[in-house]
Design a protein around this motif. Structure first.
Motif, PDB file in Angstrom:
ATOM      1  N   LEU A  24       0.829  -1.201   0.000  1.00 29.76           N
ATOM      2  CA  LEU A  24       0.000   0.000   0.000  1.00 29.76           C
ATOM      3  C   LEU A  24       0.863   1.250   0.000  1.00 29.76           C
ATOM      4  N   THR A  79      -2.942   1.748  -2.621  1.00 28.11           N
ATOM      5  CA  THR A  79      -3.892   2.475  -1.784  1.00 28.11           C
ATOM      6  C   THR A  79      -5.009   3.073  -2.628  1.00 28.11           C
ATOM      7  N   VAL A 113      -7.148   0.165   4.373  1.00 33.88           N
ATOM      8  CA  VAL A 113      -6.350   1.384   4.225  1.00 33.88           C
ATOM      9  C   VAL A 113      -6.124   2.029   5.585  1.00 33.88           C
ATOM     10  N   ALA A 138      -4.303   9.142   2.358  1.00 31.06           N
ATOM     11  CA  ALA A 138      -5.024   7.870   2.327  1.00 31.06           C
ATOM     12  C   ALA A 138      -5.898   7.710   3.558  1.00 31.06           C
TER      13      ALA A 138
END
Length: 475
Positions: A46, A91, A117, A132
């Protein structure tokens, strides 16, 4: 059941299983239809993939998310024999998947995507992490609201985050140029339009804390004819909170007294997305509200009127309410109307009803904002943390809300609506543009900020992305 997640103009797409989104494994299917289980390393991918997020355009197709982390290169797949391993979702992929799942009504899967996330990002990390985190949180809040769940605030975010404090608002005005740029440029357009007037009335449709007006009041007082004295200035300040408006009025009155400027302030209470009532005008299709001091907005025929719409128009409803509002303003025959709104980027307004597309547009916009703050504010800044948690987080929530699509019309759409209502563009002066550039050089010396003039408007951007535009109009 598999969800095909389109990624703008990419030549590949990802397939995310709706019912199997977990924090430990995600199945990614490439165009060939061959599946690969990406376990364990997914969360690590991510962050490593998100370096491309801030540089991608709306719906961009970059995905640098650790394809080798899934199992050691492009070789074995645990028995499949010869299939290429797909990259773990970035992400951005997961946030767009969450938005798509939410739009489709699969709330449990959407919530799990947001949780993935949230578990990997942080409100106190770097710019990518913080972006994010706030988007995942905004989507999680919307999922919970749609599913009828009780919303639990994340521990990292103070309870006051959903209502920005005056301290956070003022800090935003200090550490980032967006509000000051909008205020300064709009003020210059107003100052030029009211030149020579003896009575001035400014209707500010989003007065908030009134930080826009002291510089203008000072300029009016300094330009006054010594033989005639300064003109009389009246501001009608609109907002949704009575106490904030009253405090704003008191501060502005005290400032005006200090510079010996005849001044009056009238608060006007507006509920969100409503148009005030003015005697003798029609607001068909728009709701009406009442002033705290009277049942309508008081206008005088001997006043030169300016209407200030800085970060206001996006609060209005659909096309009908926007049209009704602009016609209401036009009926008052203002000398100038100033409009400042966020810029959408390429094609943003064409997909306002599509939540994944809108989230992509909003992420592109705020990735530039977060990157700008990262580059211009010292690491660990408490002011920046407060701004992001109380101001930008609330903006992001609003941007992904059901009505958030109207944030992204851009100068072309606002300008087209103004022209349909009967307004003509009032080009900003060369002085207004040079003044905006001087503001950046003196107070925000980062090389990333850029002021540009186009289509009669002045825009402020970060690097190549326009973020905010100011324009002026006359009836």
């Amino acid at each position: 059941m598999l969800l095909r997640l389109s990624r703008g103009h990419c030549h590949h797409r990802f397939l995310l299983p709706l019912r199997q989104l977990t924090s430990t494994a995600i199945v990614v299917v490439v165009e060939t239809g061959e599946a690969v289980s990406v376990a364990g390393a997914m969360l690590e991918s991510l962050h490593s993939s998100s370096s491309s997020d801030t540089g991608s355009n709306s719906g961009g197709c970059k995905n640098n998310g650790g394809s080798e982390a899934a199992g050691g290169g492009g070789g074995g797949d645990g028995g499949g024999g010869g299939r290429d391993l797909a990259a773990a979702p970035s992400t951005r992929d997961l946030l767009l998947a969450c938005a798509d799942l939410l739009q489709r009504g699969d709330f449990p899967a959407a919530r799990r995507a947001a949780e993935i996330v949230l578990s990997a990002a942080s409100a106190r990390g770097d710019a990518v992490d913080r972006l994010a985190y706030h988007f995942a949180r905004a989507l999680a809040l919307r999922v919970d609201a749609k599913a009828g769940h009780v919303v639990v605030e994340p521990a990292a975010l103070p309870a006051s985050a959903r209502s920005a404090s005056s301290g956070a608002y003022l800090a935003f005005n200090q550490i980032a140029p967006f509000l000051r740029f909008a205020h300064l440029t709009a003020n210059q357009a107003i100052l030029e339009a009211i030149d020579g007037a003896r009575r001035v009335h400014i209707i500010d449709l989003d007065a908030v804390h009134g930080v826009q007006w002291p510089p203008l009041l000072q300029a009016i007082a300094e330009r006054a004819d010594p033989a005639l004295g300064p003109p009389e200035v009246r501001i009608t300040g609109a907002g949704a909170d009575r106490d904030t408006l009253l405090r704003t009025g008191n501060r502005l009155r005290a400032f005006a007294r200090s510079i010996h400027l005849p001044f009056h302030f009238t608060p006007l209470l507006l509920s969100c997305a409503t148009t005030p009532h003015v005697a003798g005008t029609s607001t068909a299709g728009a709701a009406t509200t009442a002033s705290t001091a009277a049942t309508g907005l008081e206008l005088h025929p001997d006043e030169t009127l300016a209407v200030n719409c800085v970060m206001f128009l996006h609060n209005l409803g659909g096309h009908d309410e926007l049209s009704a509002f602009l016609k209401w303003v036009k009926a008052m025959s203002p000398a100038v109307v100033t409009i400042a709104e966020r810029e959408a980027g390429s094609g943003g307004a064409d997909h306002i009803d599509d939540l994944p597309r809108r989230v992509a547009v909003a992420m592109d916009h705020y990735s530039a904002v977060f990157e700008a703050l990262e580059a211009t504010v010292p690491p660990g800044s408490r002011e920046r943390l407060a701004v992001e948690q109380e101001v930008l987080a609330r903006e992001i929530e609003a941007a992904v809300a059901p009505s958030g699509g109207r944030w992204w019309r851009g100068i072309e759409r606002w300008g087209a609506a103004a022209r349909v209502a009967g307004f003509a563009a009032r080009p900003l002066s060369a002085f207004a543009v040079s003044q905006a550039r001087l503001l950046l050089r003196l107070h925000y010396p980062s090389e990333g900020y850029l002021v540009q003039e186009a289509r009669g408007a002045c825009s402020l951007g970060w690097k190549t992305r326009p973020l905010l535009s100011v324009s002026a109009w006359q009836s």
